[in-house]
Motif scaffolding. Structure first.
Motif, PDB file in Angstrom:
ATOM      1  N   ARG A 254      -4.786   6.430   7.402  1.00  0.00           N
ATOM      2  CA  ARG A 254      -3.878   5.303   7.627  1.00  0.00           C
ATOM      3  C   ARG A 254      -2.709   5.314   6.658  1.00  0.00           C
ATOM      4  O   ARG A 254      -1.735   4.601   6.841  1.00  0.00           O
ATOM      5  CB  ARG A 254      -4.644   3.973   7.511  1.00  0.00           C
ATOM      6  CG  ARG A 254      -5.735   3.816   8.555  1.00  0.00           C
ATOM      7  CD  ARG A 254      -6.408   2.475   8.469  1.00  0.00           C
ATOM      8  NE  ARG A 254      -5.538   1.408   8.963  1.00  0.00           N
ATOM      9  CZ  ARG A 254      -5.925   0.143   9.084  1.00  0.00           C
ATOM     10  NH1 ARG A 254      -7.147  -0.206   8.743  1.00  0.00           N
ATOM     11  NH2 ARG A 254      -5.088  -0.768   9.528  1.00  0.00           N
ATOM     12  N   ARG A 255      -2.810   6.130   5.616  1.00  0.00           N
ATOM     13  CA  ARG A 255      -1.707   6.283   4.664  1.00  0.00           C
ATOM     14  C   ARG A 255      -0.879   7.534   4.955  1.00  0.00           C
ATOM     15  O   ARG A 255      -0.070   7.947   4.152  1.00  0.00           O
ATOM     16  CB  ARG A 255      -2.239   6.383   3.236  1.00  0.00           C
ATOM     17  CG  ARG A 255      -3.072   5.201   2.767  1.00  0.00           C
ATOM     18  CD  ARG A 255      -2.249   3.923   2.700  1.00  0.00           C
ATOM     19  NE  ARG A 255      -2.872   2.937   1.848  1.00  0.00           N
ATOM     20  CZ  ARG A 255      -3.861   2.131   2.214  1.00  0.00           C
ATOM     21  NH1 ARG A 255      -4.349   2.219   3.433  1.00  0.00           N
ATOM     22  NH2 ARG A 255      -4.367   1.234   1.381  1.00  0.00           N
ATOM     23  N   GLY A 256      -1.121   8.178   6.102  1.00  0.00           N
ATOM     24  CA  GLY A 256      -0.337   9.349   6.458  1.00  0.00           C
ATOM     25  C   GLY A 256      -0.886  10.649   5.919  1.00  0.00           C
ATOM     26  O   GLY A 256      -0.160  11.649   5.864  1.00  0.00           O
ATOM     27  N   VAL A 257      -2.158  10.681   5.507  1.00  0.00           N
ATOM     28  CA  VAL A 257      -2.771  11.881   4.948  1.00  0.00           C
ATOM     29  C   VAL A 257      -3.699  12.502   5.993  1.00  0.00           C
ATOM     30  O   VAL A 257      -4.475  11.801   6.644  1.00  0.00           O
ATOM     31  CB  VAL A 257      -3.590  11.552   3.681  1.00  0.00           C
ATOM     32  CG1 VAL A 257      -4.249  12.810   3.119  1.00  0.00           C
ATOM     33  CG2 VAL A 257      -2.704  10.901   2.628  1.00  0.00           C
TER      34      VAL A 257
ATOM     35  N   ASP B  32       2.344   4.046  10.490  1.00  0.00           N
ATOM     36  CA  ASP B  32       2.232   2.764   9.815  1.00  0.00           C
ATOM     37  C   ASP B  32       0.789   2.297   9.757  1.00  0.00           C
ATOM     38  O   ASP B  32       0.021   2.489  10.686  1.00  0.00           O
ATOM     39  CB  ASP B  32       3.082   1.700  10.517  1.00  0.00           C
ATOM     40  CG  ASP B  32       4.569   1.925  10.276  1.00  0.00           C
ATOM     41  OD1 ASP B  32       4.890   2.478   9.220  1.00  0.00           O
ATOM     42  OD2 ASP B  32       5.372   1.557  11.143  1.00  0.00           O
ATOM     43  N   ASP B  33       0.442   1.589   8.675  1.00  0.00           N
ATOM     44  CA  ASP B  33      -0.924   1.112   8.475  1.00  0.00           C
ATOM     45  C   ASP B  33      -1.276   0.014   9.469  1.00  0.00           C
ATOM     46  O   ASP B  33      -2.387  -0.070   9.965  1.00  0.00           O
ATOM     47  CB  ASP B  33      -1.081   0.524   7.063  1.00  0.00           C
ATOM     48  CG  ASP B  33      -0.868   1.567   5.997  1.00  0.00           C
ATOM     49  OD1 ASP B  33      -1.493   1.410   4.961  1.00  0.00           O
ATOM     50  OD2 ASP B  33      -0.104   2.507   6.204  1.00  0.00           O
TER      51      ASP B  33
ATOM     52  N   SER C  12       0.833  -1.198   0.000  1.00  0.00           N
ATOM     53  CA  SER C  12       0.000   0.000   0.000  1.00  0.00           C
ATOM     54  C   SER C  12       0.862   1.240   0.000  1.00  0.00           C
ATOM     55  O   SER C  12       1.849   1.321   0.716  1.00  0.00           O
ATOM     56  CB  SER C  12      -0.903   0.004   1.234  1.00  0.00           C
ATOM     57  OG  SER C  12      -1.752  -1.124   1.224  1.00  0.00           O
ATOM     58  N   ALA C  13       0.475   2.204  -0.815  1.00  0.00           N
ATOM     59  CA  ALA C  13       1.224   3.456  -0.865  1.00  0.00           C
ATOM     60  C   ALA C  13       0.934   4.275   0.374  1.00  0.00           C
ATOM     61  O   ALA C  13      -0.151   4.246   0.928  1.00  0.00           O
ATOM     62  CB  ALA C  13       0.826   4.234  -2.124  1.00  0.00           C
ATOM     63  N   SER C  14       1.929   5.016   0.826  1.00  0.00           N
ATOM     64  CA  SER C  14       1.738   5.946   1.936  1.00  0.00           C
ATOM     65  C   SER C  14       2.672   7.119   1.728  1.00  0.00           C
ATOM     66  O   SER C  14       3.649   7.038   0.993  1.00  0.00           O
ATOM     67  CB  SER C  14       2.019   5.278   3.280  1.00  0.00           C
ATOM     68  OG  SER C  14       3.337   4.786   3.327  1.00  0.00           O
TER      69      SER C  14
ATOM     70  N   GLU D  86      -4.176   5.039  -3.890  1.00  0.00           N
ATOM     71  CA  GLU D  86      -3.031   5.126  -4.801  1.00  0.00           C
ATOM     72  C   GLU D  86      -3.146   6.372  -5.674  1.00  0.00           C
ATOM     73  O   GLU D  86      -2.152   7.075  -5.903  1.00  0.00           O
ATOM     74  CB  GLU D  86      -2.974   3.873  -5.688  1.00  0.00           C
ATOM     75  CG  GLU D  86      -2.698   2.577  -4.952  1.00  0.00           C
ATOM     76  CD  GLU D  86      -1.267   2.454  -4.489  1.00  0.00           C
ATOM     77  OE1 GLU D  86      -0.410   3.225  -4.984  1.00  0.00           O
ATOM     78  OE2 GLU D  86      -0.994   1.587  -3.635  1.00  0.00           O
ATOM     79  N   ARG D  87      -4.347   6.660  -6.176  1.00  0.00           N
ATOM     80  CA  ARG D  87      -4.529   7.824  -7.038  1.00  0.00           C
ATOM     81  C   ARG D  87      -4.275   9.120  -6.265  1.00  0.00           C
ATOM     82  O   ARG D  87      -3.594  10.028  -6.750  1.00  0.00           O
ATOM     83  CB  ARG D  87      -5.959   7.849  -7.592  1.00  0.00           C
ATOM     84  CG  ARG D  87      -6.332   6.654  -8.464  1.00  0.00           C
ATOM     85  CD  ARG D  87      -5.694   6.711  -9.840  1.00  0.00           C
ATOM     86  NE  ARG D  87      -6.222   5.683 -10.697  1.00  0.00           N
ATOM     87  CZ  ARG D  87      -7.281   5.806 -11.489  1.00  0.00           C
ATOM     88  NH1 ARG D  87      -7.936   6.937 -11.528  1.00  0.00           N
ATOM     89  NH2 ARG D  87      -7.667   4.804 -12.252  1.00  0.00           N
ATOM     90  N   VAL D  88      -4.853   9.217  -5.064  1.00  0.00           N
ATOM     91  CA  VAL D  88      -4.705  10.423  -4.263  1.00  0.00           C
ATOM     92  C   VAL D  88      -3.242  10.669  -3.925  1.00  0.00           C
ATOM     93  O   VAL D  88      -2.699  11.763  -4.118  1.00  0.00           O
ATOM     94  CB  VAL D  88      -5.555  10.328  -2.973  1.00  0.00           C
ATOM     95  CG1 VAL D  88      -5.195  11.453  -2.002  1.00  0.00           C
ATOM     96  CG2 VAL D  88      -7.040  10.383  -3.320  1.00  0.00           C
ATOM     97  N   ILE D  89      -2.581   9.628  -3.412  1.00  0.00           N
ATOM     98  CA  ILE D  89      -1.184   9.775  -3.001  1.00  0.00           C
ATOM     99  C   ILE D  89      -0.291  10.030  -4.212  1.00  0.00           C
ATOM    100  O   ILE D  89       0.656  10.824  -4.149  1.00  0.00           O
ATOM    101  CB  ILE D  89      -0.732   8.533  -2.206  1.00  0.00           C
ATOM    102  CG1 ILE D  89      -1.449   8.527  -0.846  1.00  0.00           C
ATOM    103  CG2 ILE D  89       0.774   8.514  -2.010  1.00  0.00           C
ATOM    104  CD1 ILE D  89      -1.268   7.263  -0.052  1.00  0.00           C
TER     105      ILE D  89
END
Length: 469
Positions: free
Chosen positions: A30-33, A403-404, A2-4, A118-121
């Motif tokens: 959860r992805r740091g956003v 971390d996720d 997973s992207a973060s 993935e698109r957002v990050i």
């Protein structure tokens, strides 16, 4: 994997349904956003006046002010802020109108929530990279005047024999016009190598990159070849495709194996004839473009399955190049980690930092499923979280708040989440709310911030689909 994000970014998510806002917010956080939500576009406009955002994610159908109007507002007042539209009313015309109003991406519902992340990050990182490149260019121009005709691009770093050999090959290949086909796992540096090839060439035109996997299926031809005003419903103006944009330079077709077979045939013709015909145009136009194509797929398998044309592959792969995964590059891990520390210390104006020996040993022994991109993200994170110190410690990289889930591979990579659609997560939240309110639809609706009519309609749908009795 997973992207973060390596450092927090802020997203404004606009949707009139609270369950979706809750699901998406949790996923991105959860992805740091950092996520701020709004239940309608009018509220979103007010929020944007008070605080900056790195990206706007919006639904289309909302009361008072719809998603198109919000996109237009963002484009006019915050032109540097990318916007993504989600909609359950997907069509070619709708997608074109969204892009015309300033959307950088368009996601038809339903879709996997991991794909949304993935698109957002990806868009946030692209904007961040553009800012870094712009700042570096300005600093460089102030510091020195480059030689006429010289280029400054990202070097392909590494001392492993495979990388040394690649650099030597790049020097020879760059001066030709022959297409290059780069194969490698995600995160190995395919775009960096592509830019290196362009920078080493004598081509005067621009370097243009397009990710074929992220293009809405209905807009692939328009994105690649362009279209003329009036060529289809929603085409309110002429649009220049990436082939024309890259005329005289280099075009990177990233993840080219994801292009639909019907478009592959047209792509092959462009490569054979050296000319491109926009959708709705009466005649083709000559273009001088150097092609670099990339993929992380098994090309032989894609050809065997009929997903990728054999003749197109051979047209693109005059120089086939394979990038090794980071786990096979030995001491390059240490070298890259040190370079990334320098890069982000320079970016944030920090004094020089070092990586603690224990952390560097963990870097050296990790499996790195996300390859160089994963290493860069972790070093970036470490630089930010060690701002007051001159040494990056393991705790700066593997931080519980970022971390996720539980760590694997020596604490270096988060366990990926199961791919779940927004519809599935919405159904789970509605049924859970009904369970907690003993089936009281009015109370469940109030808890979720939706109408009881919506609950009734959803339950009818779930019964028809066999999810409830």
């Amino acid at each position: 994997m997973s992207a973060s994000l390596a450092s927090p970014s802020r997203v404004l998510f606009v949707d009139d349904e609270l369950p979706l806002r809750t699901v998406v917010s949790r996923l991105l956080e959860r992805r740091g956003v950092e996520v701020t939500t709004a239940g309608d576009a009018v509220s979103a406009v007010e929020l944007m006046r008070d605080q900056p955002f790195d990206l706007v994610l919006t639904d289309f159908q909302m009361p008072e002010m719809d998603g198109f109007e919000l996109l237009a507002h963002v484009r006019e007042n915050y032109p540097d802020t990318p916007a993504i539209m989600m909609t359950g009313h997907a069509s070619v015309q709708h997608a074109v109108q969204a892009m015309a109003n300033g959307a950088v991406d368009y996601l038809p519902k339903p879709f996997a929530v991991d794909a949304l992340a993935e698109r957002v990050i990806g868009q946030i990182e692209a904007r961040r990279k553009a800012r870094v490149t712009s700042s570096a260019t300005q600093l460089s121009s102030r510091a020195r005047t480059p030689r006429s005709g010289s280029r400054t691009g990202p070097p392909f770093i590494g001392q492993h024999p495979s990388i040394t050999s690649l650099r030597e090959l790049t020097t020879r290949v760059a001066m030709s016009k022959a297409p290059v086909f780069i194969h490698g796992e995600s995160g190995t540096g395919k775009e960096v190598l592509s830019r290196t090839i362009h920078d080493a060439s004598q081509r005067s035109g621009p370097f243009v990159a397009i990710n074929c996997a992220n293009l809405p299926r209905e807009l692939v031809e328009s994105a690649l070849f362009g279209h003329k005003k009036g060529s289809f419903t929603g085409a309110s103006s002429d649009h220049t495709g990436v082939f024309e944009e890259a005329d005289g330079g280099t075009l990177l077709l990233d993840e080219v194996t994801e292009v639909a077979p019907a478009v592959q045939a047209k792509l092959l013709r462009v490569l054979q004839e050296g000319e491109v015909q926009a959708v709705g145009a009466k005649r083709p136009k000559k273009v001088d473009v150097r092609i670099v194509a990339t993929t992380n797929r098994d090309v032989a398998g894609a050809i065997e399955d009929g997903a990728f044309r054999d003749d197109l592959y051979h047209r693109l792969a005059v120089f086939p190049v394979s990038l090794p995964p980071l786990r096979e590059r030995g001491d390059d891990v240490r070298l890259l980690a040190e370079r990334f520390v320098e890069k982000y210390c320079d970016l944030y104006g920090y004094p020089p930092k070092t990586i603690a020996p224990t952390l560097m040993d963990r870097f050296a022994s990790a499996d790195w499923p996300g390859n160089v991109r994963q290493l860069e993200n972790m070093v970036h994170r470490g630089v930010v979280l060690s701002a007051e110190r001159d040494t990056i410690e393991p705790g700066d990289v593997h931080h519980a708040g970022l971390d996720d889930a539980a760590p694997i591979d020596g604490g270096l990579s988060p366990r990926p989440l199961a791919v779940t659609t927004l519809d599935e997560m919405e159904r789970h939240m509605i049924l859970q709310a009904l369970q907690e309110t003993d089936g009281n639809q009015i109370q469940a609706a109030e808890r979720l911030g939706i109408s009881d009519r919506t609950i009734r309609n959803k339950l009818k749908k779930y019964r028809e689909e066999g999810f409830v009795d």
